[in-house]
Write an enzyme that holds these catalytic residues in place. Structure first.
Site, PDB file in Angstrom:
ATOM      1  N   ARG A  14       0.838  -1.205   0.000  1.00 18.85           N
ATOM      2  CA  ARG A  14       0.000   0.000   0.000  1.00 18.85           C
ATOM      3  C   ARG A  14       0.868   1.249   0.000  1.00 18.85           C
ATOM      4  NH1 ARG A  14      -0.910   4.819   2.333  1.00 18.85           N
ATOM      5  NH2 ARG A  14      -0.582   3.916   4.413  1.00 18.85           N
ATOM      6  N   GLU A 144      -3.436  11.005  10.346  1.00 16.47           N
ATOM      7  CA  GLU A 144      -2.523  11.565   9.341  1.00 16.47           C
ATOM      8  C   GLU A 144      -1.908  12.879   9.826  1.00 16.47           C
ATOM      9  OE1 GLU A 144      -2.445  12.556   4.543  1.00 16.47           O
ATOM     10  OE2 GLU A 144      -4.353  12.572   5.614  1.00 16.47           O
TER      11      GLU A 144
END
Length: 505
Positions: A14, A144
């Site tokens: 990923r 994030e």
């Protein structure tokens, strides 16, 4: 002392696939999933981002079908988004059961990218987590830009973690998204978080922009995180992610209070497979997996290895399914050569070893690396040279080959102390050399043997800078005569073979 288990989550498929120019096919992804889980024995794998493409959906379906059959489905993870259930629908089609939900870990990202308040963001996250739970999908949550969040908006980070502590979340994933942390900051931030939320599971996801990812991982583990996100060969966007091989070796050697389940002996094999699939070469000096990292070049180091392993450290190559090598080149000593001879099952006396060493050093000045496979050729060349006393020397030559012009050679040769020069053209550089040589010998009224066979060999497995062995068969008044020459340049090796012939006759 009971050792704490650290989960290893591989995100090569990923985050690693975000390396510029890299895209894995469905069959490559499935092959790597099997290799990573069954052979390398990582704990979890992040295999894709939801909603990317039909091809990605098909790849994940193949992976989950296999994983379900072998009991690994809960170890397959997919990056998802806060998108009103679109990602969850994709997950259901893909057959995946674990989502890694991407959320905003800094006020900067929340304000300028999403343009939302914390309360709005948390409400939408709560809805996504509740929907996943209803579908039987377990959730991990990425914060994030968490590292910048801790630097510039710590109150927001703790407000967010207070909220997540009330939600159906299995793991909270803390990424240093832009690779901006030092090891001290990593330790301080994660210590503070683990101290405040001792019952939550935290993963650390390090990036390598300042080449600090491995040291940051060490400090994250010391600070109490329970999981690490790594990629094979450190693949990933920009400077990449924390590299699997280095991190595993560091944990095993320097952090006795923790343990990982990764099989060290498969690290090199998996590294090579990923390199082959991506086309991205492994730097020769990359720790653990690089071609040169278990190669001793200096003769003094090889000598020390023979005397109580003076130049060994704990990174023994056998740990990683590899062997120590002893390079042959201009810095080689007799000890390097002896090590290589032992592997080949060859023995030389002291005088022969001295001559072979001198020849390797001479060749090493021209060619950076002389390989073990070159060694039999070099021995043959050196010992063959000892069978005759040299009276003829090819002192110098100029070989010219230009498009549209015939190749030509000017040579200077010494015969019994007399120096003679000649120039000639030919169909190729070696033919021009032989024509010039014939002129010299015609002037001495000596007939040269006739060339009847010309063969060139390079050692098996060599590449474009390999040593060339040229074997020339001559007819000398009805007698067969064979001479050999060795050099990294094919024409020069033929000239050396010819010089040997001149001395034999």
């Amino acid at each position: 002392m009971k050792r704490r288990k650290i989960e290893i989550m591989d995100t090569t498929l990923r985050d690693g696939e975000q390396t510029s120019g890299v895209s894995f096919s469905a069959s490559e992804k499935l092959t790597l999933v099997k290799l990573l889980l069954e052979e390398l024995k990582v704990d979890r794998i992040e295999v894709a981002s939801a909603r990317v493409s039909d091809g990605e959906l098909s790849a994940v379906q193949q992976i989950t079908d296999w994983a379900d059959n072998v009991g690994f489905l809960d170890r397959i993870e997919v990056l998802t988004f806060v998108d009103n259930g679109v990602s969850l629908d994709w997950m259901k089609k893909a057959g995946a059961k674990v989502q890694n939900l991407l959320t905003k870990g800094s006020m900067n990202h929340l304000t300028h990218q999403l343009k939302k308040t914390p309360e709005q963001h948390f409400k939408e996250i709560g809805a996504s987590l509740a929907a996943a739970e209803r579908e039987g999908i377990s959730s991990n949550v990425y914060l994030e830009d968490w590292s910048n969040g801790m630097k510039s908006s710590k109150e927001y980070v703790f407000q967010f973690l207070d909220f997540l502590a009330t939600q159906p979340v299995k793991r909270i994933l803390l990424p240093d998204t832009l690779g901006i942390l030092t090891h001290n900051q990593t330790y301080d931030y994660i210590s503070e978080i683990v101290g405040r939320y001792p019952n939550l599971h935290f993963d650390f996801h390090g990036h390598n922009d300042y080449d600090l990812s491995v040291s940051n991982v060490m400090e994250a583990v010391k600070a109490g995180c329970q999981g690490l996100h790594l990629t094979v060969n450190g693949m990933g966007e920009r400077a990449g992610n924390a590299p699997m091989a280095s991190v595993i070796a560091v944990i095993n050697d320097f952090l006795p209070q923790v343990m990982v389940g990764v099989n060290e002996t498969s690290l090199h094999k998996v590294s090579k497979v990923v390199s082959a699939f991506t086309g991205f070469g492994i730097p020769a000096n990359k720790p653990i997996v690089g071609d040169n990292v278990f190669t001793q070049t200096a003769g003094i180091h090889a000598d020390g290895d023979s005397k109580k392993n003076l130049y060994f450290n704990d990174l023994m190559p056998e740990r990683f399914g590899r062997k120590r090598k002893y390079a042959l080149g201009k810095t080689s000593g007799k000890a390097n050569i002896q090590k290589n001879l032992q592997e080949l099952g060859l023995t030389l006396n002291d005088e022969e070893l001295k001559k072979v060493t001198a020849r390797i050093i001479e060749l090493g000045d021209k060619k950076e690396k002389v390989t073990k496979d070159d060694l039999p050729f070099i021995i043959s060349d050196v010992l063959d040279s000892d069978t005759h006393h040299q009276k003829v020397f090819v002192k110098s030559y100029v070989l010219t080959h230009a498009k549209g012009l015939m190749p030509s050679t000017t040579l200077a040769i010494e015969i019994n102390g007399e120096s003679i020069e000649a120039n000639a053209q030919g169909d190729g550089q070696y033919d021009a050399f032989m024509n010039a040589l014939k002129k010299v010998y015609a002037s001495k009224k000596i007939k040269l043997p006739t060339l009847v066979d010309y063969a060139v060999r390079i050692p098996p497995g060599s590449n474009s800078d390999a040593l060339c062995e040229t074997i020339i068969t001559w007819d000398w008044d009805g007698k067969e005569l064979i001479s050999r020459g060795l050099d990294s340049d094919q024409t020069v090796s033929a000239i050396k073979a010819t010089e040997k012939m001149l001395n034999i006759i």
